[in-house]
Motif scaffolding. Sequence first.
Motif, PDB file in Angstrom:
ATOM      1  N   GLU A 185       0.822  -1.210   0.000  1.00  0.00           N
ATOM      2  CA  GLU A 185       0.000   0.000   0.000  1.00  0.00           C
ATOM      3  C   GLU A 185       0.858   1.262   0.000  1.00  0.00           C
ATOM      4  O   GLU A 185       0.508   2.274  -0.612  1.00  0.00           O
ATOM      5  CB  GLU A 185      -0.946   0.009   1.198  1.00  0.00           C
ATOM      6  N   LEU A 186       2.017   1.193   0.661  1.00  0.00           N
ATOM      7  CA  LEU A 186       2.923   2.345   0.668  1.00  0.00           C
ATOM      8  C   LEU A 186       3.553   2.527  -0.707  1.00  0.00           C
ATOM      9  O   LEU A 186       3.646   3.645  -1.218  1.00  0.00           O
ATOM     10  CB  LEU A 186       4.002   2.172   1.733  1.00  0.00           C
ATOM     11  N   LEU A 189       1.115   4.075  -3.004  1.00  0.00           N
ATOM     12  CA  LEU A 189       0.940   5.500  -2.739  1.00  0.00           C
ATOM     13  C   LEU A 189       2.104   6.305  -3.316  1.00  0.00           C
ATOM     14  O   LEU A 189       1.909   7.355  -3.950  1.00  0.00           O
ATOM     15  CB  LEU A 189       0.817   5.737  -1.233  1.00  0.00           C
ATOM     16  N   ARG A 192       1.803   6.714  -6.949  1.00  0.00           N
ATOM     17  CA  ARG A 192       0.841   7.762  -7.310  1.00  0.00           C
ATOM     18  C   ARG A 192       1.517   9.123  -7.318  1.00  0.00           C
ATOM     19  O   ARG A 192       1.300   9.932  -8.220  1.00  0.00           O
ATOM     20  CB  ARG A 192      -0.336   7.761  -6.326  1.00  0.00           C
ATOM     21  N   ILE A 203      -5.269  13.122  -1.516  1.00  0.00           N
ATOM     22  CA  ILE A 203      -4.712  12.227  -0.501  1.00  0.00           C
ATOM     23  C   ILE A 203      -5.556  12.292   0.762  1.00  0.00           C
ATOM     24  O   ILE A 203      -6.189  13.310   1.073  1.00  0.00           O
ATOM     25  CB  ILE A 203      -3.242  12.564  -0.179  1.00  0.00           C
ATOM     26  N   THR A 204      -5.547  11.199   1.485  1.00  0.00           N
ATOM     27  CA  THR A 204      -6.388  11.094   2.682  1.00  0.00           C
ATOM     28  C   THR A 204      -5.537  11.184   3.937  1.00  0.00           C
ATOM     29  O   THR A 204      -4.299  11.125   3.883  1.00  0.00           O
ATOM     30  CB  THR A 204      -7.139   9.753   2.686  1.00  0.00           C
ATOM     31  N   SER A 206      -5.329   8.898   6.014  1.00  0.00           N
ATOM     32  CA  SER A 206      -4.674   7.589   6.113  1.00  0.00           C
ATOM     33  C   SER A 206      -3.391   7.559   5.278  1.00  0.00           C
ATOM     34  O   SER A 206      -2.389   6.950   5.691  1.00  0.00           O
ATOM     35  CB  SER A 206      -5.626   6.491   5.638  1.00  0.00           C
ATOM     36  N   ASP A 207      -3.431   8.209   4.130  1.00  0.00           N
ATOM     37  CA  ASP A 207      -2.232   8.275   3.293  1.00  0.00           C
ATOM     38  C   ASP A 207      -1.111   9.012   4.021  1.00  0.00           C
ATOM     39  O   ASP A 207       0.050   8.570   4.035  1.00  0.00           O
ATOM     40  CB  ASP A 207      -2.538   9.001   1.975  1.00  0.00           C
TER      41      ASP A 207
END
Length: 227
Positions: A185-186, A189, A192, A203-204, A206-207
Amino acid sequence: MNDAGSLLEKAERFRAEVRRIDEGASAEQAARSATQRIQELRSALADLTAQVSLARALARCSGVPLPLGDVHSGLDELRRKASTGLPADQAFNTARKKVRAATEDLAQRAQQTWRTWTASAVDSLPLNRMAGLDRAKQRAVQAALTELNVLRKRSTPSATDVNEFSGKHGTVLDHLAAAADAPEELLALLARFDSRVLTLRDITDSDIALLREHGMDGGIEIRRVQG
């Protein structure tokens, strides 16, 4: 008659002495001129030697062949003329110009190789693997990256610069190779961020938390768009 003969003999001796002094002065002047030309040629050869050292270091560290070119052409003719006596100033000047030309040609090709190699070396570093390093190693890698970027901007590098860049680049590669695998997941990100410009709405929380958890938040820049 004897007096006349004596005067003639004195005059001849005086003329011979003047000729000897004149010849000695000419020889001394020629020696001084040759000494100056030799010093100028020695300086030109020192510059050429530095470029040869640079080219050899670049070829060894980058793996890119860098032919030296005709670096001996300036001295071959001078050696031939020196074998029969002291060369004239023109011979020294011609040799120095050829040495300078060889130096400039090699320097230009070496600088191009330096720019291409250092840019490729830095751009190809797998920096996303920094996420798998502890904070101390991340700081060490960031410091080394800063030093690499300072080095690569030098327009007239030396052999020492080449060796220093190669050593620091190898150290960064070793750190990154030893890094633990980052969470998918990292990596997604970070991919991206690499693919396009993101805004805050993209971005959230959580990000952001994920970036901070793995010490990657310091590598993200936020800028306000004017207008």
